[in-house]
Design a protein around this motif. Structure first.
Motif, short mmCIF file in Angstrom:
data_model
loop_
_atom_site.label_atom_id
_atom_site.label_comp_id
_atom_site.label_asym_id
_atom_site.label_seq_id
_atom_site.Cartn_x
_atom_site.Cartn_y
_atom_site.Cartn_z
N GLN A 106 0.84 -1.19 0.00
CA GLN A 106 0.00 0.00 0.00
C GLN A 106 0.87 1.25 0.00
OE1 GLN A 106 -3.64 0.03 2.36
NE2 GLN A 106 -2.95 1.94 3.26
N GLU A 107 0.41 2.25 -0.74
CA GLU A 107 1.10 3.54 -0.84
C GLU A 107 0.03 4.63 -0.91
OE1 GLU A 107 4.30 5.82 -3.75
OE2 GLU A 107 3.45 3.92 -4.40
N ARG A 108 0.38 5.81 -0.39
CA ARG A 108 -0.53 6.94 -0.51
C ARG A 108 -0.56 7.43 -1.95
NH1 ARG A 108 1.83 9.49 4.69
NH2 ARG A 108 0.41 8.64 6.24
N ALA A 109 -1.73 7.93 -2.36
CA ALA A 109 -1.86 8.51 -3.71
C ALA A 109 -0.95 9.73 -3.80
CB ALA A 109 -3.31 8.89 -3.95
N PRO A 110 -0.32 9.96 -4.89
CA PRO A 110 -0.57 9.52 -6.26
C PRO A 110 0.15 8.22 -6.65
CG PRO A 110 1.07 11.24 -6.33
CD PRO A 110 0.67 11.05 -4.88
N CYS A 111 0.76 7.53 -5.72
CA CYS A 111 1.28 6.18 -5.93
C CYS A 111 2.46 6.10 -6.90
CB CYS A 111 0.18 5.24 -6.40
SG CYS A 111 -1.35 5.49 -5.52
N ALA A 112 3.34 7.06 -6.83
CA ALA A 112 4.47 7.13 -7.77
C ALA A 112 5.35 5.90 -7.71
CB ALA A 112 5.29 8.39 -7.47
N GLU A 113 5.65 5.40 -6.52
CA GLU A 113 6.56 4.25 -6.41
C GLU A 113 5.92 2.97 -6.95
OE1 GLU A 113 10.04 3.62 -3.38
OE2 GLU A 113 8.16 2.91 -2.48
N LEU A 114 4.66 2.74 -6.64
CA LEU A 114 3.97 1.57 -7.19
C LEU A 114 3.91 1.64 -8.71
CD1 LEU A 114 0.99 0.93 -4.72
CD2 LEU A 114 2.88 -0.61 -5.21
N LYS A 115 3.59 2.81 -9.23
CA LYS A 115 3.49 2.97 -10.69
C LYS A 115 4.85 2.81 -11.36
CE LYS A 115 -0.65 5.80 -10.53
NZ LYS A 115 -1.22 7.14 -10.67
N LYS A 116 5.90 3.22 -10.68
CA LYS A 116 7.26 3.07 -11.22
C LYS A 116 7.68 1.60 -11.23
CE LYS A 116 12.01 3.96 -9.77
NZ LYS A 116 12.83 4.52 -8.70
N SER A 117 7.24 0.84 -10.24
CA SER A 117 7.71 -0.53 -10.05
C SER A 117 6.87 -1.59 -10.75
CB SER A 117 7.74 -0.87 -8.56
OG SER A 117 8.59 0.01 -7.90
N PHE A 118 5.60 -1.32 -10.98
CA PHE A 118 4.71 -2.34 -11.51
C PHE A 118 3.96 -1.84 -12.74
CE2 PHE A 118 5.24 -3.05 -6.97
CZ PHE A 118 5.76 -4.34 -6.98
N LYS A 119 3.82 -2.70 -13.73
CA LYS A 119 3.19 -2.34 -15.01
C LYS A 119 1.67 -2.30 -14.92
CE LYS A 119 7.00 -4.59 -17.28
NZ LYS A 119 7.48 -5.89 -17.63
N SER A 120 1.11 -3.14 -14.06
CA SER A 120 -0.35 -3.22 -13.95
C SER A 120 -0.72 -3.77 -12.58
CB SER A 120 -0.90 -4.14 -15.05
OG SER A 120 -0.39 -5.45 -14.87
N GLY A 121 -2.03 -3.85 -12.32
CA GLY A 121 -2.52 -4.45 -11.09
C GLY A 121 -2.68 -3.49 -9.93
#
Length: 138
Positions: A106-121
């Motif tokens: 889980q990450e706070r929005a805008p979720c930059a780290e998740l979006k950087k690390s994962f292509k989808s999901g």
């Protein structure tokens, strides 16, 4: 005289039983079911590893490398607040089902780290983002 010997024998036997059961109880420290090395598969089919020893968690994530935290568990539920991280993925939680973990990052929005690390999901809900994962004990 026989009653004194019988009482003495019972007392000695009681002490031996208490000592033996205490030794067994203290010798078998509860090892966390989460302890060990896990192979992680994230929602976008990328992979990483999760290592838990005592209450320390080390999670390898693509494009980030390793994240550390302290893990707590209650029954089958576990969570880790990654206190050394102010930005990015800061919370991991899930359930253990034997040798399988099902959880979320889980990450706070805008979720930059998740979006950087994962292509989808990545699922955005309110002010946070989550990404599902499963892990199998190695």
């Amino acid at each position: 005289m026989k009653t004194k010997k019988a009482i003495c024998s019972i007392v000695i036997l009681s002490f031996l039983l208490v000592a033996a059961s205490s030794g067994i109880i203290f010798a078998q420290q509860n090892k966390s079911s989460l302890s060990g090395l896990w192979v992680v598969k994230y929602a976008d089919n990328s992979e990483g590893t999760l290592f838990i020893e005592k209450n320390i968690l080390k999670l390898k994530i693509p494009a980030i490398d390793e994240i550390k935290g302290i893990v707590q568990e209650s029954g089958t539920y576990f969570e880790s607040i990654l206190s050394d991280r102010r930005e990015g993925i800061n919370f991991i939680f899930g359930y253990s089902k034997g040798n399988i973990l099902e959880g979320k990052l889980q990450e706070r929005a805008p979720c930059a780290e998740l979006k950087k690390s994962f292509k989808s999901g990545i699922v955005v809900s309110g002010s946070s983002c989550q990404l599902s994962f499963t892990a199998v004990k190695k």
